[in-house]
Design an enzyme around this catalytic site. Structure first.
Site, short mmCIF file in Angstrom:
data_model
loop_
_atom_site.label_atom_id
_atom_site.label_comp_id
_atom_site.label_asym_id
_atom_site.label_seq_id
_atom_site.Cartn_x
_atom_site.Cartn_y
_atom_site.Cartn_z
N ASN A 36 -6.42 -2.42 2.64
CA ASN A 36 -6.54 -3.86 2.73
C ASN A 36 -8.01 -4.25 2.81
OD1 ASN A 36 -3.76 -4.19 2.81
ND2 ASN A 36 -3.67 -4.30 5.03
N ARG A 58 0.83 -1.21 0.00
CA ARG A 58 0.00 0.00 0.00
C ARG A 58 0.86 1.25 0.00
NH1 ARG A 58 -3.20 0.10 4.91
NH2 ARG A 58 -1.50 -1.18 5.66
#
Length: 88
Positions: free
Chosen positions: A31, A13
């Site tokens: 997520n 990320r």
């Protein structure tokens, strides 16, 4: 976009956020409960396409963390008022 593979707990990320900001995109990377990462990116079409290409790249020449098995794109309607690109 939904990215499947080894993409949680490996800096994926953060890496996605950095690439998105370099491309001038806004949105987020977060997520999901099933192990994927959801990437919502808004901006010029060429920049969004470039981010998608970077996510799909095999092998990654940009030292992308983790391992991407697949990227599924779900086009959406851009939303007003989004600033920056965040990790959630």
């Amino acid at each position: 976009m939904f990215v499947r593979g080894t993409v949680q707990g490996v800096g994926f990320r953060w890496w996605t956020r950095a690439r998105a900001l370099e491309l001038g995109l806004v949105g987020h990377a977060r997520n999901t409960a099933d192990g994927r990462v959801e990437v919502v990116a808004q901006g010029p079409a060429e920049a969004v396409e470039r981010l998608e290409a970077l996510l799909r790249e095999r092998p990654s020449t940009t030292r992308r963390p983790g391992h991407v098995e697949s990227v599924v794109v779900q086009p959406g309607v851009p939303k007003d008022g989004i600033a920056g690109f965040v990790e959630r």
